[in-house]
Motif scaffolding. Sequence first.
Motif, PDB file in Angstrom:
ATOM      1  N   ILE A  38       0.856  -1.207   0.000  1.00 14.86           N
ATOM      2  CA  ILE A  38       0.000   0.000   0.000  1.00 14.86           C
ATOM      3  C   ILE A  38       0.883   1.246   0.000  1.00 14.86           C
ATOM      4  O   ILE A  38       0.665   2.194  -0.750  1.00 14.86           O
ATOM      5  N   GLN A  39       1.940   1.183   0.857  1.00 17.04           N
ATOM      6  CA  GLN A  39       2.885   2.310   0.937  1.00 17.04           C
ATOM      7  C   GLN A  39       3.511   2.553  -0.446  1.00 17.04           C
ATOM      8  O   GLN A  39       3.663   3.697  -0.881  1.00 17.04           O
ATOM      9  N   MET A  40       3.844   1.443  -1.142  1.00 17.31           N
ATOM     10  CA  MET A  40       4.459   1.565  -2.453  1.00 17.31           C
ATOM     11  C   MET A  40       3.495   2.207  -3.461  1.00 17.31           C
ATOM     12  O   MET A  40       3.893   3.064  -4.240  1.00 17.31           O
ATOM     13  N   TYR A  41       2.238   1.805  -3.399  1.00 17.69           N
ATOM     14  CA  TYR A  41       1.268   2.384  -4.327  1.00 17.69           C
ATOM     15  C   TYR A  41       1.087   3.883  -4.079  1.00 17.69           C
ATOM     16  O   TYR A  41       0.925   4.654  -5.022  1.00 17.69           O
ATOM     17  N   VAL A  42       1.153   4.256  -2.793  1.00 19.74           N
ATOM     18  CA  VAL A  42       1.051   5.691  -2.468  1.00 19.74           C
ATOM     19  C   VAL A  42       2.244   6.429  -3.078  1.00 19.74           C
ATOM     20  O   VAL A  42       2.107   7.498  -3.686  1.00 19.74           O
ATOM     21  N   MET A  43       3.441   5.818  -2.940  1.00 21.79           N
ATOM     22  CA  MET A  43       4.654   6.450  -3.493  1.00 21.79           C
ATOM     23  C   MET A  43       4.581   6.515  -5.013  1.00 21.79           C
ATOM     24  O   MET A  43       4.940   7.527  -5.620  1.00 21.79           O
ATOM     25  N   ILE A  44       4.134   5.423  -5.641  1.00 18.29           N
ATOM     26  CA  ILE A  44       4.022   5.391  -7.111  1.00 18.29           C
ATOM     27  C   ILE A  44       3.107   6.517  -7.575  1.00 18.29           C
ATOM     28  O   ILE A  44       3.377   7.221  -8.540  1.00 18.29           O
ATOM     29  N   ARG A  45       2.025   6.725  -6.821  1.00 20.36           N
ATOM     30  CA  ARG A  45       1.054   7.768  -7.137  1.00 20.36           C
ATOM     31  C   ARG A  45       1.723   9.152  -7.090  1.00 20.36           C
ATOM     32  O   ARG A  45       1.521   9.979  -7.962  1.00 20.36           O
ATOM     33  N   ILE A 169      11.364   2.628  -6.223  1.00 20.83           N
ATOM     34  CA  ILE A 169      10.344   3.684  -6.094  1.00 20.83           C
ATOM     35  C   ILE A 169      10.693   4.626  -4.946  1.00 20.83           C
ATOM     36  O   ILE A 169      10.586   5.853  -5.064  1.00 20.83           O
ATOM     37  N   MET A 170      11.168   4.041  -3.842  1.00 22.49           N
ATOM     38  CA  MET A 170      11.476   4.855  -2.654  1.00 22.49           C
ATOM     39  C   MET A 170      12.614   5.842  -2.941  1.00 22.49           C
ATOM     40  O   MET A 170      12.534   7.014  -2.594  1.00 22.49           O
TER      41      MET A 170
END
Lengths: 373, 136
Positions: A38-45, A169-170
């Motif tokens: 979920i954290q990754m999807y937020v970052m991707i966004r 991504i990070m």
Amino acid sequence: MWSDVKVAFVAGTDIVSQMIYAASILMFVVFMLYGQRIQMYVMIREVENSLRKLKFIKEEGRKTAIETIKEIGKPETDPSSKVDRFLEYFTIAPQSMDPAGIVYKLDHILDVRDSRLKDEVKLMAPASDEVQVNNLENTLEAAMALNFIYRVVRHFYIQGKKTLSLYIIMQLQMILPLVMKEAEAYSSALKAFAYGQPIGDGVGPLVAGKLMHGFETRRVPKDCVVASVPFEGRTALVVKARGPGGNVGKPGDAIKELIEENKGKIANVIMIDAGLKLEGEIVGEVAEGIGAAIGGPGVDAYKIEEALVKYKIPVNAIIVREDIGDAVSPMRKEIADAADSVIERLKSVVQERTKEGDKIIIVGVGNTIGVGQ
Amino acid sequence: MSTNSSNTANRISTFLLMIILGVLALSIVAIIFGVQAYLIENETVALYLFAIGFLSLGLAVYVLFQTRKRVKKMKIEDPKVMTTVECKKCGTKDIREFERGDFVFKELDKCDKCEENKIITAIYKEVKEKEKPFTI
């Protein structure tokens, strides 16, 4: 009623509290198992939003470049395809496995690049004069930088999405604020170059211009001018890139030639440049130091240091603090006003570090766009 | 090509818009159920449904406005650049907007008061600091 609410939170028997209890357990499990995703999807966004903005800036840059070429260069055909080809140009740095002589190899590559870009601009904009060619070259280089930033960010974004690697991504998300700042700086630089307005980096040439204005100038290699100016009882050889077109010249070659011309009899070299400020520092603040104040790939700094060491000439530097955004966007008032403070500081450096009758070199380093002499 | 790309960059993501609309619909349903629950005198359920309904309604509207604001913000502002024209002899100073072809030390036409040529002495933009300065 309060008892009803209390019951709802303490998993009572009624349907609402049971549902809330089940939802909270479900949320706990979901976050435990898929929290990182979920954290990754937020970052991707977040990266996606910035990428969208970068695309907008890049396209605006391309549009500005094409419009300026059409307006100034009066080409017979549509320059869009030529501009697109220009934006994809790359430069291969010389091989550094055996670093001996790499500076001159890099110098040669940069010379070839510069003449190639100028030739391309002349072909794109046949009606433009020398000043306009320089400005257009700078405009296209800013568009090129924006295109490059966009392509690199897009590369890591797609790679991160494909591999679903949190770490790719990070890393991208962490450096994005700085990348965006740089992209915004180049975007404002584009307009300044297109209109031929002085930029923050031009504070060095502005100071040199103020000193040499009204005196006879002559050209020195490469794309620089020098004037012999009486300054505080000394003779100052004031050097700057030849304006008012967008040009940084090659102060390294100019200083080397002047030192050789005077057989090393130079009491001091004082370099004036824009210096990157740290957060919290004031824009336009003047600071003084030692060393060759010149940025770029290091070729000019190397040549200057080489000539100075040969004749043991001291070198002083005066910088005007500004951030990257100020350096490439239209000159701020604080920076323009700082030119007079630099001249005052220059006077005290000259009085303290040299004797009357000495010959000194004062160099205004930076892009001289919008600044004549 | 460039116009299309700018439009693509400007528009709100369809995915986000769908989520916002979904949340909006669900929040309205929650409020309607809340009203029904209140009418049959099930106050606790009505309270929860109202809370959920209004909270998600507020959230959806907030996200929608934020997204629209972000799209609006996506434009490059041209700073106002000024040119200072001076007469070195009589000291007359005039500040006007930058015109293409202006450069510092450019000689212009003759001064109205004396016969000396006017000269551009500065070209700059004025920036109003948006951020609060840190005093630490």
